[in-house]
Design a protein around this motif. Sequence first.
Motif, short mmCIF file in Angstrom:
data_model
loop_
_atom_site.label_atom_id
_atom_site.label_comp_id
_atom_site.label_asym_id
_atom_site.label_seq_id
_atom_site.Cartn_x
_atom_site.Cartn_y
_atom_site.Cartn_z
N LEU A 134 0.86 -1.18 0.00
CA LEU A 134 0.00 0.00 0.00
C LEU A 134 0.89 1.23 0.00
N SER A 135 0.78 2.06 -1.01
CA SER A 135 1.68 3.20 -1.15
C SER A 135 0.90 4.50 -1.39
N SER A 136 1.65 5.57 -1.42
CA SER A 136 1.06 6.88 -1.69
C SER A 136 0.55 6.98 -3.12
N GLU A 137 0.95 6.05 -3.94
CA GLU A 137 0.53 6.04 -5.35
C GLU A 137 -0.48 4.92 -5.62
N GLY A 138 -0.99 4.32 -4.58
CA GLY A 138 -1.93 3.21 -4.74
C GLY A 138 -1.27 1.88 -4.44
N ALA A 139 -1.99 0.81 -4.71
CA ALA A 139 -1.47 -0.53 -4.42
C ALA A 139 -0.42 -0.94 -5.45
N ILE A 140 0.68 -1.49 -4.95
CA ILE A 140 1.74 -2.00 -5.83
C ILE A 140 1.75 -3.52 -5.72
N GLU A 170 17.13 5.22 -3.08
CA GLU A 170 18.41 5.86 -2.77
C GLU A 170 18.61 7.11 -3.62
N SER A 171 17.52 7.63 -4.13
CA SER A 171 17.60 8.80 -5.03
C SER A 171 17.74 10.12 -4.28
N GLY A 172 17.44 10.11 -3.02
CA GLY A 172 17.47 11.35 -2.25
C GLY A 172 16.13 12.05 -2.24
N GLY A 173 15.22 11.65 -3.12
CA GLY A 173 13.89 12.22 -3.15
C GLY A 173 12.94 11.45 -2.24
N SER A 174 11.70 11.91 -2.24
CA SER A 174 10.70 11.26 -1.37
C SER A 174 10.32 9.88 -1.87
N GLY A 175 10.41 9.66 -3.17
CA GLY A 175 10.07 8.36 -3.73
C GLY A 175 8.60 8.02 -3.55
N VAL A 176 8.31 6.74 -3.58
CA VAL A 176 6.94 6.25 -3.37
C VAL A 176 6.86 5.74 -1.94
N LYS A 177 6.11 6.42 -1.12
CA LYS A 177 6.04 6.06 0.30
C LYS A 177 5.17 4.81 0.50
N ILE A 178 5.68 3.91 1.32
CA ILE A 178 4.95 2.65 1.60
C ILE A 178 4.21 2.80 2.93
N PRO A 203 11.91 3.71 -4.98
CA PRO A 203 12.25 4.73 -5.96
C PRO A 203 11.14 4.89 -7.00
N VAL A 204 10.98 6.10 -7.49
CA VAL A 204 10.06 6.34 -8.60
C VAL A 204 10.78 5.91 -9.88
N THR A 205 10.12 5.06 -10.65
CA THR A 205 10.77 4.54 -11.86
C THR A 205 9.75 4.29 -12.95
N ASP A 206 10.20 4.45 -14.16
CA ASP A 206 9.37 4.13 -15.33
C ASP A 206 9.79 2.79 -15.94
N SER A 207 10.65 2.08 -15.25
CA SER A 207 11.14 0.80 -15.76
C SER A 207 10.01 -0.21 -15.83
N PRO A 208 9.97 -1.01 -16.94
CA PRO A 208 8.95 -2.05 -17.04
C PRO A 208 9.20 -3.22 -16.08
N ASP A 209 10.40 -3.30 -15.55
CA ASP A 209 10.70 -4.36 -14.60
C ASP A 209 9.94 -4.11 -13.30
N PRO A 210 9.46 -5.16 -12.68
CA PRO A 210 8.71 -4.98 -11.43
C PRO A 210 9.60 -4.43 -10.32
N SER A 211 9.04 -3.51 -9.55
CA SER A 211 9.82 -2.92 -8.45
C SER A 211 9.77 -3.79 -7.21
N VAL A 212 8.78 -4.70 -7.15
CA VAL A 212 8.64 -5.58 -5.99
C VAL A 212 8.41 -7.01 -6.49
N GLU A 213 9.14 -7.97 -5.93
CA GLU A 213 8.99 -9.38 -6.29
C GLU A 213 8.82 -10.21 -5.03
N ILE A 214 8.20 -11.35 -5.19
CA ILE A 214 8.08 -12.29 -4.07
C ILE A 214 8.53 -13.67 -4.51
N GLY A 215 8.99 -14.45 -3.52
CA GLY A 215 9.31 -15.85 -3.77
C GLY A 215 8.21 -16.73 -3.22
#
Length: 225
Positions: A134-140, A170-178, A203-215
Motif C-alpha cells: 500500500l503506497s502513496s501512489e496506490g497498491a503496488i 536511494e535517489s534522495g527524493g521522497s520516492g513512493v512512500k509505503i 524509488p520512482v521509476t518508469d522501468s517495465p521491470d517490477p519494483s517488488v517481487e516475491i518468492g
Amino acid sequence: MRTSRIAVTAAAVVAGLTLSACGGDDSTTNGGSAASSSPSSAPAEEQTESAPAEQPEGESSGAGSQEGTPDQGSAGQGAGGTGTKPERCHTDDLTITASDATIGGDETSTVAVKLLNKSDRACSIKGFAGVNLLSSEGAIPAARRDQTDDGTVLKSGEPTYFGIFYKANESGGSGVKIKGLVVTPPDEKKSVTLKWPGEPSLPVTDSPDPSVEIGPMGSVGQGQG
C-alpha cells in the motif's frame, strides 16, 4: 422220448450255468466298479478338501503382502498426523507477521513474511501468497519470481517464510512512500494487513521491470523475523 428229455435237461443245465455266469460277471463287475470307484473317489474328496485348505494359505500369504503395502503407505502418510494429506492452511489457521531481513551489502532489500500455524492440526501450504504494498501512489502488486515450490506440511506451532524483494529508494527524493502490506495466503481469499517493516519508500521509476517481487513459500530461511 428219453433222448429228447436228456437233451432238454442238458439244455436247461447249460442255460442255468449261462445265467449263473452272467450274474457272477455282473456282481464281479459291479463289485470291481465299487472297489475301483471308492479308492478313486476318496483321493478326489481329499483333493477337494485339501485344495481349499492349501489355497487360503497361499492367498493369505499373498494378501498379507498386498495388505502390508497400504499399511506402509498409510504409515508414510500418517507422518502428517492424520494418515491422509492434511487440509490446506487457511488464513484463520495462520499468524502472519513481517520483518526486515535485508543483509548488508545486498543490492536488493528483503522483507521476510512469517506464516505460523496456530491451529491444533497440521495443514499444507504451497505456492505463492498474494502481496500488495500500500503506497502513496496506490497498491503496488508484487510479481512472482521464477521459482518452484514443492509444498510443505506445517505441524501445529510450525512456521514457514517467504521473501519480498525490492529496490530501496536511494535517489534522495521522497520516492513512493509505503504505508502497509497486504498478504493473502495461497489459495485463500481472506487477507491480512500488516505494518511495512522495510525501507519507508521505493524509488520512482518508469522501468517495465517490477519494483517488488516475491518468492514462493520457503524462499527465505527460517529464523527470519
